[in-house]
Design an enzyme around this catalytic site. Structure first.
Site, PDB file in Angstrom:
ATOM      1  N   GLU A 196       5.059   1.976  -4.107  1.00 36.90           N
ATOM      2  CA  GLU A 196       6.229   2.147  -4.972  1.00 36.90           C
ATOM      3  C   GLU A 196       7.035   0.847  -5.058  1.00 36.90           C
ATOM      4  O   GLU A 196       6.861  -0.046  -4.207  1.00 36.90           O
ATOM      5  CB  GLU A 196       7.108   3.273  -4.408  1.00 36.90           C
ATOM      6  N   ASN A 203       6.607   3.433 -13.277  1.00 41.02           N
ATOM      7  CA  ASN A 203       7.511   2.483 -12.619  1.00 41.02           C
ATOM      8  C   ASN A 203       6.774   1.265 -12.063  1.00 41.02           C
ATOM      9  O   ASN A 203       7.308   0.511 -11.265  1.00 41.02           O
ATOM     10  CB  ASN A 203       8.300   3.180 -11.501  1.00 41.02           C
ATOM     11  N   HIS A 262       4.015   1.358 -10.169  1.00 37.41           N
ATOM     12  CA  HIS A 262       3.336   1.510  -8.868  1.00 37.41           C
ATOM     13  C   HIS A 262       1.821   1.455  -9.033  1.00 37.41           C
ATOM     14  O   HIS A 262       1.273   1.833 -10.068  1.00 37.41           O
ATOM     15  CB  HIS A 262       3.803   2.769  -8.116  1.00 37.41           C
ATOM     16  N   ASP A 289      -5.741   6.438  -2.345  1.00 41.20           N
ATOM     17  CA  ASP A 289      -4.635   7.176  -1.735  1.00 41.20           C
ATOM     18  C   ASP A 289      -4.921   8.674  -1.615  1.00 41.20           C
ATOM     19  O   ASP A 289      -5.907   9.178  -2.172  1.00 41.20           O
ATOM     20  CB  ASP A 289      -3.342   6.950  -2.541  1.00 41.20           C
TER      21      ASP A 289
END
Ligand code: GLP
Length: 301
Positions: free
Chosen positions: A201, A194, A196, A127
């Site tokens: 996400e 979380n 990801h 990314d």
């Protein structure tokens, strides 16, 4: 005499009724036995199916719990060293974040000792942030140069990071095409608090390829530590490989350390597959998945 005959008659009738009752009782108990038998068979069938599916999902996952961050980094370095020795032309999917820093240091050491060479290795990063230039000190492009590429014998032309400047749509298409042409032998992953992976996400469709995303609030808060703890400085969008691209890799290494990651690791290792927990997608990967964690990240298992 007639009375006697009548009595015998009644007796026979009674017996016949009794016999019929017994017969129907027998039929009833036979039916309930068959019913019970079929029910048990159905329960056993679904039980085996459940165990088989869970086993099949998890069969490729190897959980390695290490004592600390350094040991976690060494275990990941060993797997990558083996891969490079077996396939010096391997395509490696790489990750950023603080998790793989120790691993990258170890790979630099092994490269300096000529234990491994990156001269024919191609790398593809997960990314990149949108909204900051590629040469920004906090871009993932700079991160990879400063923490790995500048210190190993890799050809810079063989290193690839999504381009988040210019025409984003075209850049996304190009990165996708490149990944289609160059199958990843290995994908390295960290995980967000979380759950990801890359910048996929919670809620991301597992079938998505390379795409651009709005970062979750939690991710922005977590990544503020790389931007002088100023949330306003953290980019809000990014380009990321999709979960589909990640799952296309032959082998995956997921690394996690610290209690902050324990919940995500627990969820993933439960075998659940839920798009609200992106890392749970690893449960449907068809190849080998190494989950390398330190004691703290494993403390909810
Ligand atoms: C970022 C990256 C992820 C990384 C995650 C965890 O959001 N895009 O690839 O896994 O952070 O970061 P860290 O390793 O610093 O905890």
């Amino acid at each position: 005499m007639e009375k006697e005959e009548e009595l015998v008659d009644m007796d026979e009738k009674g017996n016949t009724i009794q016999k019929e009752k017994q017969k129907s009782n027998k039929t009833l108990s036979l039916t309930s036995k068959i019913f019970m038998f079929v029910l048990i068979l159905i329960i056993i069938f679904f039980g085996i199916l459940y165990i088989f599916r869970t086993f099949k999902r998890r069969s490729q996952i190897e959980l390695i719990i290490t004592n600390n961050y350094d040991e976690m980094s060494l275990r990941a370095a060993d797997i990558i060293t083996d891969l490079i020795k077996k396939n010096p032309n391997a395509n490696l999917g790489l990750a950023t974040g603080s998790t793989p820093l120790g691993l990258y240091k170890e790979l630099i050491k092994r490269n300096a000792k000529k234990e491994i060479s990156f001269s024919n290795i191609k790398t593809y990063n997960l990314d990149e942030y949108c909204g900051i230039p590629q040469n920004h000190e906090k871009s993932y492009f700079s991160f990879m140069k400063n923490n790995l590429f500048n210190y190993i014998d890799i050809n810079p032309n063989n290193t690839h990071i999504p381009k988040a400047e210019g025409d984003i749509k075209i850049n996304i298409q190009n990165y996708e095409k490149m990944l289609e042409k160059n199958k990843l032998n290995l994908q390295l992953l960290g995980v967000g608090r979380n759950g990801h992976i890359g910048f996929n996400e919670p809620g991301t469709d597992f079938n998505l390829g390379v795409h651009d995303v709005q970062l979750a609030e939690k991710t922005i808060q977590d990544n503020a530590r790389f931007f002088e703890n100023d949330i306003n400085k953290v980019p809000k969008r990014a380009i990321t490989m999709g979960i589909k691209n990640i799952l296309d890799a032959d082998t995956i290494i997921l690394m996690a350390n610290g209690t902050k990651k324990a919940e995500a690791i627990k969820n993933m290792m439960s075998g659940v597959v839920d798009k609200n927990i992106p890392v749970s997608a690893l449960n449907i990967h068809k190849g080998k998945v190494y989950v390398i964690v330190d004691k703290e990240a494993a403390n909810k298992l």
